[in-house]
Design a protein around this motif. Structure first.
Motif, PDB file in Angstrom:
ATOM      1  N   ASP A  86       0.829  -1.209   0.000  1.00 27.33           N
ATOM      2  CA  ASP A  86       0.000   0.000   0.000  1.00 27.33           C
ATOM      3  C   ASP A  86       0.862   1.257   0.000  1.00 27.33           C
ATOM      4  O   ASP A  86       0.499   2.274  -0.607  1.00 27.33           O
ATOM      5  N   LEU A  87       2.016   1.196   0.670  1.00 25.05           N
ATOM      6  CA  LEU A  87       2.925   2.336   0.705  1.00 25.05           C
ATOM      7  C   LEU A  87       3.478   2.636  -0.683  1.00 25.05           C
ATOM      8  O   LEU A  87       3.540   3.801  -1.104  1.00 25.05           O
ATOM      9  N   VAL A  88       3.861   1.594  -1.413  1.00 23.45           N
ATOM     10  CA  VAL A  88       4.355   1.770  -2.781  1.00 23.45           C
ATOM     11  C   VAL A  88       3.263   2.383  -3.652  1.00 23.45           C
ATOM     12  O   VAL A  88       3.502   3.313  -4.423  1.00 23.45           O
ATOM     13  N   ALA A  89       2.039   1.863  -3.517  1.00 21.26           N
ATOM     14  CA  ALA A  89       0.914   2.388  -4.302  1.00 21.26           C
ATOM     15  C   ALA A  89       0.659   3.857  -3.964  1.00 21.26           C
ATOM     16  O   ALA A  89       0.391   4.677  -4.858  1.00 21.26           O
ATOM     17  N   PHE A  90       0.755   4.215  -2.693  1.00 19.93           N
ATOM     18  CA  PHE A  90       0.547   5.601  -2.275  1.00 19.93           C
ATOM     19  C   PHE A  90       1.609   6.515  -2.864  1.00 19.93           C
ATOM     20  O   PHE A  90       1.295   7.591  -3.401  1.00 19.93           O
ATOM     21  N   ASN A  91       2.861   6.109  -2.784  1.00 23.58           N
ATOM     22  CA  ASN A  91       3.951   6.937  -3.287  1.00 23.58           C
ATOM     23  C   ASN A  91       3.891   7.120  -4.798  1.00 23.58           C
ATOM     24  O   ASN A  91       4.393   8.117  -5.330  1.00 23.58           O
ATOM     25  N   GLU A  98      -6.506   9.159  -6.341  1.00 23.06           N
ATOM     26  CA  GLU A  98      -5.710   7.969  -6.091  1.00 23.06           C
ATOM     27  C   GLU A  98      -4.917   8.110  -4.794  1.00 23.06           C
ATOM     28  O   GLU A  98      -4.816   7.165  -4.002  1.00 23.06           O
ATOM     29  N   ARG A  99      -4.346   9.294  -4.575  1.00 21.60           N
ATOM     30  CA  ARG A  99      -3.581   9.509  -3.352  1.00 21.60           C
ATOM     31  C   ARG A  99      -4.477   9.432  -2.119  1.00 21.60           C
ATOM     32  O   ARG A  99      -4.083   8.863  -1.096  1.00 21.60           O
ATOM     33  N   ALA A 100      -5.667   9.981  -2.215  1.00 20.68           N
ATOM     34  CA  ALA A 100      -6.591   9.920  -1.080  1.00 20.68           C
ATOM     35  C   ALA A 100      -6.993   8.479  -0.791  1.00 20.68           C
ATOM     36  O   ALA A 100      -7.078   8.066   0.376  1.00 20.68           O
ATOM     37  N   THR A 102      -5.334   5.600  -1.610  1.00 16.93           N
ATOM     38  CA  THR A 102      -4.224   4.799  -1.099  1.00 16.93           C
ATOM     39  C   THR A 102      -3.807   5.254   0.301  1.00 16.93           C
ATOM     40  O   THR A 102      -3.389   4.431   1.124  1.00 16.93           O
ATOM     41  N   TYR A 103      -3.923   6.545   0.584  1.00 17.42           N
ATOM     42  CA  TYR A 103      -3.615   7.028   1.933  1.00 17.42           C
ATOM     43  C   TYR A 103      -4.618   6.454   2.931  1.00 17.42           C
ATOM     44  O   TYR A 103      -4.249   6.078   4.048  1.00 17.42           O
ATOM     45  N   GLN A 104      -5.870   6.365   2.521  1.00 18.18           N
ATOM     46  CA  GLN A 104      -6.889   5.782   3.388  1.00 18.18           C
ATOM     47  C   GLN A 104      -6.548   4.332   3.711  1.00 18.18           C
ATOM     48  O   GLN A 104      -6.752   3.864   4.842  1.00 18.18           O
ATOM     49  N   ARG A 105      -6.009   3.614   2.726  1.00 17.98           N
ATOM     50  CA  ARG A 105      -5.601   2.223   2.970  1.00 17.98           C
ATOM     51  C   ARG A 105      -4.438   2.163   3.950  1.00 17.98           C
ATOM     52  O   ARG A 105      -4.393   1.292   4.827  1.00 17.98           O
ATOM     53  N   LEU A 106      -3.499   3.093   3.818  1.00 19.40           N
ATOM     54  CA  LEU A 106      -2.362   3.128   4.750  1.00 19.40           C
ATOM     55  C   LEU A 106      -2.841   3.322   6.184  1.00 19.40           C
ATOM     56  O   LEU A 106      -2.399   2.632   7.106  1.00 19.40           O
ATOM     57  N   THR A 107      -3.724   4.287   6.370  1.00 18.06           N
ATOM     58  CA  THR A 107      -4.176   4.611   7.724  1.00 18.06           C
ATOM     59  C   THR A 107      -5.031   3.498   8.328  1.00 18.06           C
ATOM     60  O   THR A 107      -5.273   3.503   9.530  1.00 18.06           O
ATOM     61  N   GLY A 108      -5.464   2.557   7.508  1.00 21.09           N
ATOM     62  CA  GLY A 108      -6.244   1.441   8.017  1.00 21.09           C
ATOM     63  C   GLY A 108      -5.408   0.359   8.678  1.00 21.09           C
ATOM     64  O   GLY A 108      -5.941  -0.519   9.365  1.00 21.09           O
ATOM     65  N   VAL A 200      -1.781  15.233   0.360  1.00 18.14           N
ATOM     66  CA  VAL A 200      -3.057  14.660   0.799  1.00 18.14           C
ATOM     67  C   VAL A 200      -3.688  15.540   1.872  1.00 18.14           C
ATOM     68  O   VAL A 200      -4.893  15.833   1.843  1.00 18.14           O
ATOM     69  N   HIS A 201      -2.883  15.960   2.845  1.00 14.83           N
ATOM     70  CA  HIS A 201      -3.415  16.766   3.937  1.00 14.83           C
ATOM     71  C   HIS A 201      -3.901  18.131   3.459  1.00 14.83           C
ATOM     72  O   HIS A 201      -4.951  18.616   3.896  1.00 14.83           O
TER      73      HIS A 201
END
Length: 283
Positions: A86-91, A98-100, A102-108, A200-201
């Motif tokens: 998920d980190l690779v996908a986010f970066n 897409e960033r929002a 994948t970031y949501q997946r990271l925070t999960g 994202v923020h």
């Protein structure tokens, strides 16, 4: 980010997969077991002997398929492997949506929530309109860092619980300082976020403030708000001049506010510029 020793490496501590891979490589070398880029490539089933080096240096993109191989080569547990993917996908996410996502997946991930407490504070700061407002509110004469006092003065009002949580976030981010007597005062005025998550923020912040603008239009009397807009026909060069002028205008507003003897209330000033038609070359 400073290099970490082998025993300290945890993928959950990272919001940039290249930084994690760089520290992972150094940690493996420190263990003195003949680890090398070539050995890693063999473990990952890659032909290129320096694939890892190129990825770390940003010269090669780590695809989703390759990320799976990397996770296996590093022998990451299933939960850490999932976070790494998920980190690779986010970066590598290209669009705000897409960033929002994948970031949501990271925070999960539970590991993220335990390790990235500061990033979670940043996420809260930018996603709740009243937290930046309370930060500015602390500049008002007679400010009281009491959740009840703050909550009833917000427009619209917020709950005591929301105010208390906001104060905790502001103190954690060093934006408010708590004195020995329990009183709160303004502190650091620059919000420092990780480069990987800043976009994202900030997008979250603009969305929530645009929603507040809509609510102000619908619910606040015209004497307490000022909303204006203009639609223009301009060139690419003209667009850049407008953007530069807006930047200077923002600095002028900051200067004007700093010259105030005493503030009385907090306001938000927003300026949005976006296209309504495509330029000729994109049509």
């Amino acid at each position: 980010m400073a290099r970490r020793r082998a025993a300290e490496i945890s993928v959950y501590d990272y919001l940039d997969h290249r930084a994690f891979l760089g520290d992972y490589y150094v940690a493996q070398k420190e263990r003195g077991r003949g680890f090398s880029y070539r050995l890693f490539s063999r473990r990952a089933g890659l032909r290129s002997p320096n694939h890892l080096k190129l990825v770390i240096e940003g010269q090669r993109r780590l695809t989703a398929e390759m990320a799976v191989r990397y996770a296996a080569a590093m022998k990451l547990p299933d939960d850490e492997s999932a976070y790494f993917l998920d980190l690779v996908a986010f970066n590598h996410a290209r669009t705000p949506a897409e960033r929002a996502d994948t970031y949501q997946r990271l925070t999960g991930h539970r590991g993220y929530r335990k390790a990235q407490t500061l990033d979670q504070r940043h996420a809260a700061y930018y996603s709740q309109w009243y937290i930046p407002a309370i930060r500015e509110m602390a500049m008002l004469p007679g400010f009281r860092g009491e959740p009840g006092w703050i909550a009833e003065r917000m427009v619209p009002p917020i709950t005591r619980e929301q105010a208390a949580s906001a104060l905790e976030t502001l103190v954690a981010l060093s934006l408010l300082t708590k004195h020995e007597d329990g009183t709160l005062a303004p502190a650091e005025w620059v919000v420092k976020t990780e480069d990987a998550t800043r976009g994202v923020h900030l997008a979250s912040y603009h969305r929530v403030m645009l929603e507040r603008a809509r609510e102000a239009l619908d619910h606040l009397p015209g004497t307490t708000r000022n909303l204006s807009a203009i639609t223009l026909c301009t060139s690419a060069a003209g667009y850049e001049r407008i953007v530069e002028r807006v930047k200077r205008f923002r600095q002028e507003l900051i200067t004007l506010a700093s010259l105030e003897d005493e503030g009385t209330h907090v306001v938000h000033v927003g300026v949005q510029i976006f296209p309504l038609t495509r330029p000729p070359e994109a049509a």
